[in-house]
Write a protein that holds these residues in place. Structure first.
Motif, mmCIF file in Angstrom:
data_model
loop_
_atom_site.group_PDB
_atom_site.id
_atom_site.type_symbol
_atom_site.label_atom_id
_atom_site.label_comp_id
_atom_site.label_asym_id
_atom_site.label_seq_id
_atom_site.Cartn_x
_atom_site.Cartn_y
_atom_site.Cartn_z
ATOM 1 N N ILE A 2 14.765 -52.776 34.473
ATOM 2 C CA ILE A 2 15.191 -51.835 33.447
ATOM 3 C C ILE A 2 16.493 -51.183 33.890
ATOM 4 C CG2 ILE A 2 14.596 -49.677 32.277
ATOM 5 C CD1 ILE A 2 11.670 -50.543 32.494
ATOM 6 N N ARG A 3 17.519 -51.298 33.045
ATOM 7 C CA ARG A 3 18.843 -50.767 33.357
ATOM 8 C C ARG A 3 18.883 -49.270 33.049
ATOM 9 N NH1 ARG A 3 23.190 -53.681 33.800
ATOM 10 N NH2 ARG A 3 24.383 -52.478 32.273
ATOM 11 N N VAL A 4 19.260 -48.481 34.063
ATOM 12 C CA VAL A 4 19.204 -47.021 33.969
ATOM 13 C C VAL A 4 20.607 -46.428 34.092
ATOM 14 C CG1 VAL A 4 18.241 -44.918 34.982
ATOM 15 C CG2 VAL A 4 16.912 -47.044 35.035
ATOM 16 N N LEU A 5 20.919 -45.508 33.186
ATOM 17 C CA LEU A 5 22.145 -44.722 33.288
ATOM 18 C C LEU A 5 21.775 -43.311 33.731
ATOM 19 C CD1 LEU A 5 25.234 -44.396 32.760
ATOM 20 C CD2 LEU A 5 24.614 -43.585 30.470
ATOM 21 N N ILE A 6 22.412 -42.834 34.798
ATOM 22 C CA ILE A 6 22.175 -41.487 35.313
ATOM 23 C C ILE A 6 23.275 -40.574 34.794
ATOM 24 C CG2 ILE A 6 22.066 -40.059 37.396
ATOM 25 C CD1 ILE A 6 21.025 -42.616 38.834
ATOM 26 N N VAL A 7 22.883 -39.494 34.130
ATOM 27 C CA VAL A 7 23.840 -38.528 33.584
ATOM 28 C C VAL A 7 23.571 -37.183 34.247
ATOM 29 C CG1 VAL A 7 24.838 -37.535 31.502
ATOM 30 C CG2 VAL A 7 23.722 -39.791 31.398
ATOM 31 N N GLU A 8 24.437 -36.781 35.161
ATOM 32 C CA GLU A 8 24.231 -35.560 35.952
ATOM 33 C C GLU A 8 25.600 -35.050 36.388
ATOM 34 O OE1 GLU A 8 23.537 -32.462 37.853
ATOM 35 O OE2 GLU A 8 21.658 -33.402 37.211
ATOM 36 N N ASP A 9 25.886 -33.773 36.113
ATOM 37 C CA ASP A 9 27.226 -33.255 36.408
ATOM 38 C C ASP A 9 27.438 -32.936 37.880
ATOM 39 O OD1 ASP A 9 25.415 -31.043 36.071
ATOM 40 O OD2 ASP A 9 27.133 -29.696 35.962
ATOM 41 N N PHE A 27 13.377 -51.024 38.347
ATOM 42 C CA PHE A 27 14.522 -50.305 37.784
ATOM 43 C C PHE A 27 15.783 -50.588 38.597
ATOM 44 C CE2 PHE A 27 10.743 -48.000 36.603
ATOM 45 C CZ PHE A 27 10.972 -47.593 35.293
ATOM 46 N N GLU A 28 16.928 -50.563 37.924
ATOM 47 C CA GLU A 28 18.209 -50.668 38.600
ATOM 48 C C GLU A 28 19.198 -49.705 37.952
ATOM 49 O OE1 GLU A 28 19.845 -54.556 38.221
ATOM 50 O OE2 GLU A 28 19.925 -54.527 36.036
ATOM 51 N N PRO A 52 22.871 -53.873 27.406
ATOM 52 C CA PRO A 52 22.573 -52.500 26.970
ATOM 53 C C PRO A 52 21.782 -51.694 27.990
ATOM 54 C CG PRO A 52 21.203 -54.091 25.798
ATOM 55 C CD PRO A 52 22.220 -54.882 26.556
ATOM 56 N N ILE A 53 22.048 -50.391 27.976
ATOM 57 C CA ILE A 53 21.275 -49.446 28.782
ATOM 58 C C ILE A 53 19.908 -49.270 28.120
ATOM 59 C CG2 ILE A 53 21.137 -47.077 29.633
ATOM 60 C CD1 ILE A 53 23.407 -48.688 30.889
ATOM 61 N N GLU A 54 18.855 -49.335 28.917
ATOM 62 C CA GLU A 54 17.505 -49.202 28.375
ATOM 63 C C GLU A 54 16.913 -47.814 28.590
ATOM 64 O OE1 GLU A 54 15.476 -53.391 29.156
ATOM 65 O OE2 GLU A 54 16.916 -52.823 30.710
ATOM 66 N N LEU A 55 17.355 -47.127 29.639
ATOM 67 C CA LEU A 55 16.807 -45.809 29.953
ATOM 68 C C LEU A 55 17.933 -44.906 30.444
ATOM 69 C CD1 LEU A 55 14.332 -43.928 30.350
ATOM 70 C CD2 LEU A 55 14.132 -44.857 32.663
ATOM 71 N N VAL A 56 17.983 -43.690 29.903
ATOM 72 C CA VAL A 56 18.971 -42.698 30.323
ATOM 73 C C VAL A 56 18.250 -41.533 30.977
ATOM 74 C CG1 VAL A 56 20.793 -41.114 29.576
ATOM 75 C CG2 VAL A 56 20.555 -43.358 28.466
#
Length: 230
Positions: A2-9, A27-28, A52-56
């Motif tokens: 599962i492709r993961v995008l990390i959103v953190e400032d 997960f990756e 596509p990103i699957e999990l944010v």
């Protein structure tokens, strides 16, 4: 995977989340961004590239666009990624708003790796409970999938050897102290020893929920204060 995008400032917390993702099988990390605008662009770019990103993993307190606005924008793309919100906000209005914006899971800061892993494993079970092909779902399919999301391991709320109740009490004391607390202050506030309070404060700092600040007294002796990240 599962492709993961990390959103953190916060770059340090973002790196910690990335290392956490790498430790959970299945997960990756597909990318790390620090603003809401970059998150929306990263998801769009991934779709156009055919990956596509699957999990944010979405921090709610972003510097440019509110995390819930980002979640709303992501709900409009196709294929739509799932979102796990990460926030220190505990008020009912925020949680309800997150649900209304399509957030699948809500992870409260601070959290140990065990709690993070538990949420990702629940999400993995949710995915596995749904049919692989597009088809009409039965009530059993739906109940099984949502049941996987709502099941959690109570032991994951605090690291081994730490009490979830004490961790919550110290977290609450820090949130109520704008100028932060020393280990002695925190210990007196919740009724534990300075050393015990220090252990919990260091855990919160490692998890990225608090920052350390060194103050120098009149005698020049440094004192570490722990300040909750707003």
């Amino acid at each position: 995977m599962i492709r993961v995008l990390i959103v953190e400032d916060d770059p340090l917390i973002a790196r910690a989340h990335r290392s956490y993702v790498q430790r959970v099988s299945g997960f990756e990390t597909a990318g790390v961004v620090h603003t809401g605008g970059d998150a929306i662009r990263a998801v769009a770019h991934a779709i156009s590239a055919g990956e596509p990103i699957e999990l944010v993993l979405l921090d709610i307190g972003l510097p440019d666009i509110g995390g819930l606005e980002v979640a709303a924008a992501l709900a409009e793309v196709d294929p739509r990624p799932d979102v796990i919100a990460i926030s220190s906000a505990r008020d009912l209005a925020m949680v309800r708003a997150a649900v209304a914006h399509g957030v699948a899971l809500y992870l409260l800061k601070p959290f140990p790796f065990a709690a993070f892993r538990d949420k990702l494993e629940r999400y993995l079970e949710f995915r596995a409970a749904l049919p692989a092909q597009e088809s009409a779902l039965t009530q059993h399919d739906i109940d099984r999938a949502f049941g996987a999301l709502r099941t959690t391991d109570p032991k994951a709320s605090a690291p081994k050897g730490m009490s979830p109740q004490t961790l919550e009490q110290i977290s609450g004391a820090l949130r109520a102290a704008p100028d932060g607390l020393s280990a002695s202050d925190a210990g007196r506030s919740v009724g534990v020893s300075r050393v015990t309070a220090w252990r919990y404060l260091e855990q919160l700092a490692t998890a990225g929920a608090v920052r350390r600040r060194t103050d120098y007294g009149r005698a020049g002796r440094p004192q570490v204060r722990y300040v909750w990240r707003r």
